[in-house]
Design an enzyme around this catalytic site. Structure first.
Site, PDB file in Angstrom:
ATOM      1  N   SER A  24      56.664   2.116   3.343  1.00 27.96           N
ATOM      2  CA  SER A  24      56.928   2.839   4.591  1.00 27.96           C
ATOM      3  C   SER A  24      57.654   1.893   5.538  1.00 27.96           C
ATOM      4  CB  SER A  24      55.612   3.288   5.229  1.00 27.96           C
ATOM      5  OG  SER A  24      55.828   3.526   6.609  1.00 27.96           O
ATOM      6  N   HIS A  49      59.678   5.522   2.328  1.00 27.35           N
ATOM      7  CA  HIS A  49      58.894   6.500   3.097  1.00 27.35           C
ATOM      8  C   HIS A  49      59.245   6.331   4.574  1.00 27.35           C
ATOM      9  CE1 HIS A  49      55.132   8.924   3.644  1.00 27.35           C
ATOM     10  NE2 HIS A  49      54.947   8.165   4.724  1.00 27.35           N
ATOM     11  N   ASP A  51      58.332   7.535   8.310  1.00 27.18           N
ATOM     12  CA  ASP A  51      57.269   8.146   9.108  1.00 27.18           C
ATOM     13  C   ASP A  51      57.816   8.644  10.440  1.00 27.18           C
ATOM     14  OD1 ASP A  51      54.807   7.967   7.625  1.00 27.18           O
ATOM     15  OD2 ASP A  51      55.045   5.794   7.743  1.00 27.18           O
ATOM     16  N   MET A  53      57.053  10.519  13.910  1.00 26.41           N
ATOM     17  CA  MET A  53      55.931  10.829  14.819  1.00 26.41           C
ATOM     18  C   MET A  53      56.459  11.322  16.150  1.00 26.41           C
ATOM     19  SD  MET A  53      53.637   7.475  14.138  1.00 26.41           S
ATOM     20  CE  MET A  53      53.310   6.896  12.475  1.00 26.41           C
ATOM     21  N   HIS A  83      58.058  11.919   6.120  1.00 31.67           N
ATOM     22  CA  HIS A  83      56.710  12.395   6.440  1.00 31.67           C
ATOM     23  C   HIS A  83      56.718  12.866   7.888  1.00 31.67           C
ATOM     24  CE1 HIS A  83      52.189  11.085   6.926  1.00 31.67           C
ATOM     25  NE2 HIS A  83      52.366  12.390   7.082  1.00 31.67           N
ATOM     26  N   MET A  85      55.123  13.992  10.913  1.00 31.92           N
ATOM     27  CA  MET A  85      53.880  14.085  11.700  1.00 31.92           C
ATOM     28  C   MET A  85      54.252  14.644  13.071  1.00 31.92           C
ATOM     29  SD  MET A  85      52.274  10.458  10.491  1.00 31.92           S
ATOM     30  CE  MET A  85      53.863   9.792  10.035  1.00 31.92           C
ATOM     31  N   MET A 154      46.062  12.103   3.304  1.00 28.15           N
ATOM     32  CA  MET A 154      46.087  10.948   4.224  1.00 28.15           C
ATOM     33  C   MET A 154      44.836  10.100   4.028  1.00 28.15           C
ATOM     34  SD  MET A 154      48.890  10.882   6.067  1.00 28.15           S
ATOM     35  CE  MET A 154      48.396   9.461   7.041  1.00 28.15           C
ATOM     36  N   ASP A 189      48.509   7.594   1.653  1.00 27.11           N
ATOM     37  CA  ASP A 189      49.250   7.055   2.795  1.00 27.11           C
ATOM     38  C   ASP A 189      48.277   6.501   3.820  1.00 27.11           C
ATOM     39  OD1 ASP A 189      51.199   6.397   4.573  1.00 27.11           O
ATOM     40  OD2 ASP A 189      51.792   8.454   5.058  1.00 27.11           O
TER      41      ASP A 189
END
Ligand code: DX5
Ligand code: ZN
Length: 230
Positions: A24, A49, A51, A53, A83, A85, A154, A189
């Site tokens: 990540s 990966h 992330d 947010m 991913h 979020m 998760m 993750d």
């Protein structure tokens, strides 16, 4: 807009067996992001990966499509696993596809119609995943999972890298493997390291995301090998 399937997006549909390791980039040095990505790819990473947010679904802010596009530019052959979020994932599918994502994972806690989002991702030639948080029951995921290539269980509360692995989630992983066999990929993750990876693999996780362990290691290739376990 519909689009042909990218070869890179087929990664999760290949017959399982080989554990995939996904660094990540949240723990990379953002000032040297291209070199950081190149270093983990040279070290044996199967995919990267990313992330995302939004400061709403999770307490932190991270990166958007521009960062994904930069990674795509510098790493043209590496599958990118985004991913999301975020509170409203549907708004961000197309921007991330345009930015070069191959796989997009949305959270079951925020998806208004998971099957429709999965369909949209497939129409765009990409691969869909569905995530659940540590406090969300597996039952919430089960009715939707047939539409997805991957379940992200998760193993920390999303928002930050560097947290401790939550062993209680392994029960969900075993439950998923029992029900679905090898027909889906199951991604870990949070808190994945050479110390926690053996229990992850044993429970049935076959995609292992790791940020602080890999990027914080003095020998990233060795860390990736130890996480993969082979
Ligand atoms: C957590 C993120 C993870 C995180 C993992 O919210 O989704 O991908 O970067 O970080 P580590 O591996 O350091 O726990
Ligand atoms: Zn993640």
């Amino acid at each position: 807009m519909t689009a042909p399937v990218t070869d890179r997006s087929l990664l999760f549909r290949q017959p399982p067996g080989r554990v995939l390791v996904a660094p990540s980039i949240l723990s990379a040095d953002f000032g040297r992001l291209a070199e950081e990505c190149a270093s983990v790819i040279a070290g044996g990473a199967d995919l990267l990966h990313v992330d995302v947010m939004d400061g709403h679904f999770v307490p932190n802010l991270s990166m958007g499509p521009a960062v994904c596009a930069a990674v795509r530019r510098h790493c043209p052959d590496t599958p990118i696993d985004v991913h999301l979020m975020v509170t409203d994932p549907d708004r961000f599918i197309e921007p991330f596809v345009e930015a070069g994502a191959d796989h997009l994972t949305i959270h079951v806690e925020t998806a208004s119609d998971p099957a429709a989002t999965a369909r949209r991702i497939r129409e765009l030639g990409r691969s869909p995943g569905l995530a659940l948080n540590p406090e969300t029951d597996l039952e919430v995921l089960l009715p939707h999972i047939e539409h997805f290539d991957l379940a992200l269980v998760m193993s920390v509360h999303p928002g930050y890298s560097g947290q401790s692995f939550i062993p209680g989630v392994l029960e969900k992983v075993r439950g998923l493997r029992q029900r679905f066999g090898e027909s889906i990929r199951i991604e870990a993750d949070g808190g994945v390291s050479p110390e926690t990876a053996p229990a992850c693999r044993e429970a049935g996780y076959d995609v292992l995301v790791s940020a602080s362990s890999i990027f914080g290691s003095e020998d990233r290739a060795a860390d990736i090998r130890a996480i993969r376990g082979a």
